[in-house]
Motif scaffolding. Structure first.
Motif, short mmCIF file in Angstrom:
data_model
loop_
_atom_site.label_atom_id
_atom_site.label_comp_id
_atom_site.label_asym_id
_atom_site.label_seq_id
_atom_site.Cartn_x
_atom_site.Cartn_y
_atom_site.Cartn_z
N GLU A 116 0.84 -1.20 0.00
CA GLU A 116 0.00 0.00 0.00
C GLU A 116 0.87 1.24 0.00
O GLU A 116 2.01 1.22 0.46
N PHE A 117 0.30 2.30 -0.52
CA PHE A 117 1.04 3.56 -0.66
C PHE A 117 0.23 4.69 -0.06
O PHE A 117 -0.97 4.84 -0.34
N THR A 118 0.93 5.51 0.76
CA THR A 118 0.30 6.69 1.38
C THR A 118 1.15 7.90 1.03
O THR A 118 2.31 8.00 1.47
N PRO A 119 0.64 8.84 0.22
CA PRO A 119 1.43 10.03 -0.11
C PRO A 119 1.78 10.83 1.14
O PRO A 119 1.12 10.75 2.18
N LEU A 120 2.84 11.62 1.01
CA LEU A 120 3.26 12.45 2.13
C LEU A 120 2.19 13.49 2.47
O LEU A 120 1.50 14.03 1.58
N HIS A 121 2.06 13.73 3.77
CA HIS A 121 1.17 14.76 4.30
C HIS A 121 -0.31 14.47 4.00
O HIS A 121 -1.13 15.38 3.98
N THR A 122 -0.62 13.21 3.73
CA THR A 122 -2.01 12.82 3.53
C THR A 122 -2.27 11.51 4.29
O THR A 122 -1.33 10.83 4.70
N SER A 123 -3.52 11.17 4.44
CA SER A 123 -3.90 9.93 5.09
C SER A 123 -4.60 8.98 4.13
O SER A 123 -5.08 7.93 4.55
N GLN A 124 -4.63 9.34 2.87
CA GLN A 124 -5.29 8.50 1.87
C GLN A 124 -4.34 7.38 1.44
O GLN A 124 -3.25 7.63 0.94
N THR A 125 -4.77 6.14 1.62
CA THR A 125 -3.95 4.98 1.33
C THR A 125 -4.48 4.26 0.09
O THR A 125 -5.69 4.08 -0.07
N THR A 126 -3.54 3.85 -0.77
CA THR A 126 -3.89 3.16 -2.02
C THR A 126 -3.18 1.81 -2.05
O THR A 126 -1.99 1.73 -1.74
N VAL A 127 -3.89 0.76 -2.41
CA VAL A 127 -3.30 -0.57 -2.56
C VAL A 127 -2.69 -0.66 -3.95
O VAL A 127 -3.39 -0.58 -4.96
N LEU A 128 -1.38 -0.87 -4.00
CA LEU A 128 -0.68 -0.95 -5.28
C LEU A 128 -0.60 -2.38 -5.80
O LEU A 128 -0.64 -2.60 -7.01
N TRP A 129 -0.48 -3.33 -4.90
CA TRP A 129 -0.30 -4.73 -5.32
C TRP A 129 -0.84 -5.67 -4.26
O TRP A 129 -0.74 -5.39 -3.05
N SER A 130 -1.43 -6.79 -4.70
CA SER A 130 -1.92 -7.82 -3.79
C SER A 130 -1.49 -9.18 -4.33
O SER A 130 -1.66 -9.46 -5.53
N ARG A 131 -0.93 -10.01 -3.47
CA ARG A 131 -0.46 -11.31 -3.90
C ARG A 131 -1.62 -12.22 -4.28
O ARG A 131 -1.55 -12.97 -5.25
N SER A 132 -2.68 -12.18 -3.52
CA SER A 132 -3.81 -13.07 -3.77
C SER A 132 -4.66 -12.64 -4.95
O SER A 132 -5.31 -13.46 -5.59
N ASN A 133 -4.64 -11.36 -5.26
CA ASN A 133 -5.46 -10.85 -6.36
C ASN A 133 -4.68 -9.75 -7.07
O ASN A 133 -4.61 -8.61 -6.58
N SER A 134 -4.12 -10.12 -8.20
CA SER A 134 -3.31 -9.14 -8.92
C SER A 134 -4.13 -8.02 -9.52
O SER A 134 -3.60 -6.97 -9.84
#
Length: 483
Positions: A135-153
Motif C-alpha cells: 500500500e502507498f500513502t502520499p506524504l502529508h495525507t492519510s489516503q492509502t492506495t493498494v498498489l499490489w496484492s499477492r492473492s489478487n493481482s
C-alpha cells in the motif's frame, strides 16, 4: 478563594498524575493499563487527536468500537497497527464514579526506512515472501492506495509502477511518488515500511546566440508542466508555461513571444538571445518542483566557423599526405622489382630501347675479315695503357675482347677451344662508319648509363658481381656478337 484554587490544582494534578507519555513506532501496538481490561472496566474509552479532530469513542461497556482495539488473552487491552492519525490523548470515563481520567498521551514515530531518489530515476522495492500486499500513502495525507496484492493481482487501486522479477519497480520517479510504501502480512500487520523522498534534478544547458535550445527528457512525457524563468542574477521569476500551455501574449513578456514552444517531452526555445540566460524550473500540476535547468548563453562568434573550416582543411591535408605516401611506397616497390637494361652506343647515333632490344646473343666466337681502317686497329687482348678516345669504349679486362662479325664467313670456333679468345684488329673507321652499331651492357642493374667515352669503369672495377657482357650488334648482318 485561596482554598478553592489549591483544591482545583490538586484535582488537576491528581487527574494527570497517572498519564503516561508514549512514543511508539508506526505499525506497532500500544497497551493500556490493566484496569481498562473489558472484564474490569465498564465505562467508555475516548481518543482525542492532536491535529484538532473530533473526539472518537473506542470502547463502551467492554465492547470495542475500533477493529484495531483488541483484547487477546494474557496480554491485556491493545491498540495495534498504530498510524500517524493515532497520535493524541486517550482517556477513560467511569460510569460508577462519574470521573474521567486521562490515561496516556501517544506520539506515533516514523521509524520507516528512508530512501532518497532524484526525479527521473528508476526505483525498485524488494518484495518479501511474507508480504501479502503493498500500500502507498502520499506524504502529508492519510489516503492509502493498494498498489499490489499477492492473492489478487487485479485488486490494485491504481498508482504507478509494476511488479517485475526484481520486485515492485517504478520508472521515471516524480514528486508524486513521494510517500510511504507499506508491505503487510495476511493478518494486516505491518511487515516493512519505506519512506521515499524524490528531489528535483539539476542540469546545465549551453547555447549560442541565434541558436536553438531544447530542454527535453523522456520522463517529461504525459505531464502538464508549469515552467517559470528567472534571469541570471535576478530574484524575481516569470511564468512562461502553465499546465502545459504557453501563456497568452498579455501574460508573457515580449522577449519570449513567438520563440518558446511546448513539446511532448519538453520545450523548444528558438532563436536564443543573450537575455535568455538564467534558470528554468519545471513543476508538476500539484506544484511539486521536479527539474531545474540552468542556461548559459555564449555570444555568436566567427571563430566557431573558422575552427570548423580549419578542421576540414587539416583533415583534407592529412588524407592527401596519406594517399601520396601510399602511392610512393607502391612505386618504389615496382622500381626495385624491375631490372634496368643499360645500352652503350655511339654518342652520335641513337640507341636501341627496351622495346627494340636485339635477340639473345650467341656466345660463339667468329673470325671475320676486317676491312681497312684509316687508323691502327686495337689488337691487344690484355689491358691497354692507351686511354680510350672519344666515342670508343674503355679497355675491357683481359678475359674479354671485341669481335667484329663478317656476314660472308661462317661461324668458326676460335683456336684453343671455346674458352679461347681471338684478338682481331679493329679499325676506328669501321666503328665510327656504322650509324647503327650499338653496345649493350647486361648483367648489372644501374640507375643510369654514362657515355662510352667517359672515364667511368662501370662494371670492370666492381667486385662480387657477375661479369659484364658486352654485345656488339651489326645491323646489316643481323648478327649479335657477345663477349
Amino acid at each position: 478563594m485561596l482554598l478553592l484554587l489549591v483544591t482545583a490544582s490538586c484535582a488537576v494534578i491528581g487527574s494527570s498524575a497517572g498519564v503516561r507519555n508514549e512514543e511508539i513506532c508506526y505499525g506497532s501496538y500500544m497497551s493500556f493499563p490493566t484496569r481498562y481490561v473489558p472484564v474490569l472496566f465498564r465505562g467508555q474509552l475516548y481518543f482525542t487527536p492532536n491535529d484538532g479532530g473530533p473526539r472518537k469513542l473506542l470502547m463502551d461497556n467492554g465492547e470495542s468500537k475500533d477493529p484495531r482495539l483488541i483484547f487477546p488473552r494474557g496480554r491485556g487491552l491493545l491498540l495495534q497497527d498504530l498510524r500517524d492519525s493515532d497520535s493524541g490523548t486517550y482517556s477513560g470515563f467511569d460510569e460508577r464514579t462519574k470521573n474521567e481520567d486521562n490515561i496516556m498521551a501517544l506520539r506515533v514515530l516514523d521509524c520507516s526506512e528512508k530512501k532518497t531518489k532524484t526525479f527521473g530515476e528508476t526505483y525498485t522495492l524488494d518484495v518479501s515472501r511474507r508480504a501479502e500486499y503493498l500500500e502507498f500513502t502520499p506524504l502529508h495525507t492519510s489516503q492509502t492506495t493498494v498498489l499490489w496484492s499477492r492473492s489478487n493481482s487485479e485488486a490494485s487501486e491504481g498508482g504507478r509502477g509494476g511488479m517485475t522479477s526484481r520486485g515492485w519497480e517504478i520508472v521515471c520517479l516524480s514528486p508524486a511518488d513521494r510517500g510511504h510504501y507499506n508491505f503487510r502480512k495476511k493478518d494486516n500487520s505491518l511487515l516493512s515500511r519505506i519512506r521515499l523522498s524524490v528531489q528535483e534534478s539539476f542540469k546545465d544547458y549551453h547555447a549560442y546566440v541565434n541558436g536553438r535550445l531544447l530542454i527535453e527528457d523522456s520522463c517529461f512525457e504525459g505531464v502538464l508542466w508549469t515552467v517559470t524563468f528567472s534571469m541570471m542574477g535576478a530574484q524575481e521569476s516569470e511564468m512562461l508555461i502553465k499546465a502545459g500551455r504557453v501563456l497568452n501574449n498579455e501574460w508573457i513578456s515580449p522577449s519570449f513571444k513567438m520563440r518558446i514552444w511546448v513539446l511532448n517531452n519538453g520545450i523548444d526555445l528558438n532563436p536564443v538571445r543573450d537575455t535568455d540566460a538564467g534558470t528554468y524550473t519545471f513543476s508538476d500540476p500539484q506544484g511539486n518542483l521536479a527539474h531545474v535547468a540552468t542556461l548559459v548563453v555564449y555570444p555568436e562568434s566567427g571563430y566557431v566557423y573558422a575552427a570548423i573550416a580549419g578542421g576540414i582543411v587539416l583533415a583534407v591535408i592529412i588524407c592527401c599526405c596519406c594517399v601520396r605516401k601510399c602511392c610512393c611506397k607502391k612505386a618504389s616497390k615496382r622500381d626495385e622489382s624491375a631490372p634496368v637494361a643499360v645500352y652503350y652506343h655511339d654518342p652520335d647515333q641513337p640507341a636501341y630501347t627496351s622495346s627494340t632490344a636485339p635477340p639473345a646473343p650467341d656466345y660463339s666466337h667468329q673470325p671475320v675479315n676486317s676491312p681497312a681502317y684509316s687508323q691502327p686497329a686495337a689488337t691487344s687482348v690484355g689491358p691497354s695503357d692507351q686511354p680510350a678516345g672519344p666515342g670508343y669504349p674503355a679497355a675491357p679486362p683481359p678475359a674479354y675482347s671485341y669481335q667484329p662479325v663478317n656476314p660472308s664467313q661462317p661461324e668458326v670456333s676460335a683456336p684453343g677451344g671455346p674458352g679461347a679468345t681471338p684478338a682481331p684488329s679493329l679499325g676506328s673507321d669501321y666503328l665510327t662508319s656504322d650509324p647503327d652499331t650499338t653496345f649493350e651492357l647486361k648483367g648489372l642493374t644501374l640507375p643510369s648509363a654514362p657515355p662510352l667515352g667517359s672515364d667511368s669503369e662501370m662494371c670492370y672495377g666492381i667486385q662480387d658481381f657477375q661479369p659484364c657482357i658486352l654485345h656488339l650488334y651489326i645491323p646489316w648482318t643481323g648478327v649479335l656478337h657477345s663477349e
